[in-house]
Design an enzyme around this catalytic site. Structure first.
Site, mmCIF file in Angstrom:
data_model
loop_
_atom_site.group_PDB
_atom_site.id
_atom_site.type_symbol
_atom_site.label_atom_id
_atom_site.label_comp_id
_atom_site.label_asym_id
_atom_site.label_seq_id
_atom_site.Cartn_x
_atom_site.Cartn_y
_atom_site.Cartn_z
ATOM 1 N N HIS A 164 0.856 -1.169 0.000
ATOM 2 C CA HIS A 164 0.000 0.000 0.000
ATOM 3 C C HIS A 164 0.895 1.223 0.000
ATOM 4 O O HIS A 164 2.088 1.149 0.325
ATOM 5 C CB HIS A 164 -0.887 0.030 1.253
ATOM 6 C CG HIS A 164 -1.926 -1.044 1.287
ATOM 7 N ND1 HIS A 164 -2.850 -1.219 0.282
ATOM 8 C CD2 HIS A 164 -2.189 -2.002 2.219
ATOM 9 C CE1 HIS A 164 -3.650 -2.227 0.597
ATOM 10 N NE2 HIS A 164 -3.264 -2.733 1.754
ATOM 11 N N CYS A 181 -0.192 2.811 -4.326
ATOM 12 C CA CYS A 181 -0.921 4.050 -4.572
ATOM 13 C C CYS A 181 -0.085 5.252 -4.152
ATOM 14 O O CYS A 181 0.830 5.157 -3.336
ATOM 15 C CB CYS A 181 -2.233 4.058 -3.797
ATOM 16 S SG CYS A 181 -3.496 3.035 -4.546
#
Length: 391
Positions: free
Chosen positions: A210, A262
């Site tokens: 992430h 991301c």
């Protein structure tokens, strides 16, 4: 190609079988040459084989050379006798050859004459058989998080596919899984001291987790953490640890960085996202070199001056402030496309062109609301870097 179909139109209508027409309709629907409405219209509205054949060939050839070439290719596969009788050839238009080549599931080796033709030290990073035997890569994949809500389903496929690709390219893979931010930092530092770096021609560093702008998240991250206590790894640290001062063994050697994470948030997505929360991140600024000196007044004092940062190329999976998408079984789109591009074209394309091909695939994602664009970042490659697989 459209002209070729026009030239054989009469013979095609007379000789093609009803079965082959149905097969061509299915193939051209899969290729997105025809949409489902056009396919149904040809099947339902045309009550004879000749009318269906006539409507099919006219519909396709009006769509241009690429569509026409796809139909010609499918004719060659479905009915070789018809293909020969029509006098067709399966050679693709030169301008579209690369776009139409099927993506390879295995690494295609480069040809020896191609490797020999690239022996130009001024334009090409040097690669030898000896240097390929010392190649080493770092692969870090965060899959399971302390807070199970953030587990990255499908990332196992990314790890498996990227490790296989790197090994096929000749890299010894140093692999870590489920690391905190501090553990990622330590892994990169340890990698910068790897004994093979002095003999390798290049390195890859791949980190998948992430993320948010400027950082990837460690496995202990949660949204309740204060900003100064967050479990994160600053992407900029890769460049610091592997740059000239801290890793002289990689001086003048390509350092390829791939970050699958991301860099922000976009709500309303239907695919799984590689972000954990809507979060703002301050830029991680690093002090720059002093500009107060004057080279004209510098005297020789036993030092060798080199560029502070050179020979890097990073591919980040998305643009700033946006998300990266991942399939819960097949893995991240960006990793899938990187593996496809390198398997198929590393035999003849340099790394910047390979990454550009990955980016081009994202221009035509088959979704309406899902948009993602990988970004080449901090590129300081001064020459072309070819991987020369299989030499």
């Amino acid at each position: 190609m459209a002209e070729k179909l026009k030239a054989v139109r009469t013979d095609f209508v007379a000789k093609v079988s009803a079965t082959v027409i149905e097969q061509l309709l299915d193939n051209l629907l899969d290729d997105h040459v025809l949409n489902s409405g056009e396919q149904e219209a040809i099947i339902e509205a045309q009550n004879t084989k000749a009318k269906r054949a006539r409507t099919l060939i006219d519909t396709v050839r009006t769509k241009g050379d690429d569509a026409s070439w796809k139909m010609i290719t499918h004719i060659s596969k479905r009915d070789q006798m018809l293909f020969k009788e029509l006098g067709l050839t399966a050679e693709p238009p030169k301008a579209t050859f690369e776009l139409e080549r099927q993506w390879s599931n295995t690494l295609i080796p480069c040809k020896k004459n191609f490797w020999n033709s690239k022996d130009d030290a001024k334009k090409i990073y040097r690669v030898t058989k000896e240097s390929t035997q010392s190649r080493v890569a770092l692969l870090i994949t965060n899959i399971k998080f302390k807070d199970e809500r953030y587990n990255r389903h499908g990332a196992e496929a990314d790890e498996r596919n990227m490790e296989s690709l790197l090994r096929d390219l000749g890299y010894q893979v140093v692999k870590y899984r489920d690391c905190t931010g501090k553990e990622i930092d330590k892994a990169v530092i340890n990698f910068s001291e790897h004994p093979k770096l002095k003999d390798t021609d290049s390195v890859f560093v791949v980190i998948m987790s992430h993320g948010k702008l400027g950082s990837v998240l460690g496995v202990n991250w949660n949204e309740a953490q204060k900003e100064d206590e967050e479990d994160v790894f600053a992407i900029d640290n890769i460049f610091k640890h592997l740059a000239s001062v801290n890793c002289s063994a990689l001086l003048d050697k390509p350092k390829i960085i791939i970050i699958q994470a991301c860099r922000g948030v976009d709500k309303g997505s239907v695919a799984i996202r590689d972000d954990a929360k809507a979060v703002m991140c301050a830029n991680t600024q690093q002090p720059g070199p002093s500009t107060s000196g004057d080279d004209g007044n510098i005297v020789e004092d036993g030092y060798q001056f080199v560029h502070k940062e050179k020979d890097f190329l990073a591919l980040l999976s998305c643009t700033p402030d946006t998300v990266s998408y991942r399939h819960p079984e097949n893995g991240a789109f960006c990793i899938q496309y990187i593996v496809d591009a390198l398997n198929t074209y590393a035999c003849e394309k340099d790394i910047e062109e390979l990454f550009r091909m990955v980016m081009q695939r994202f221009e035509t994602l088959p979704f309406v609301t899902i948009k993602q664009m990988p970004t080449k970042d901090r590129c300081t490659l001064t020459r072309r870097f070819y991987l020369f697989p299989g030499i």
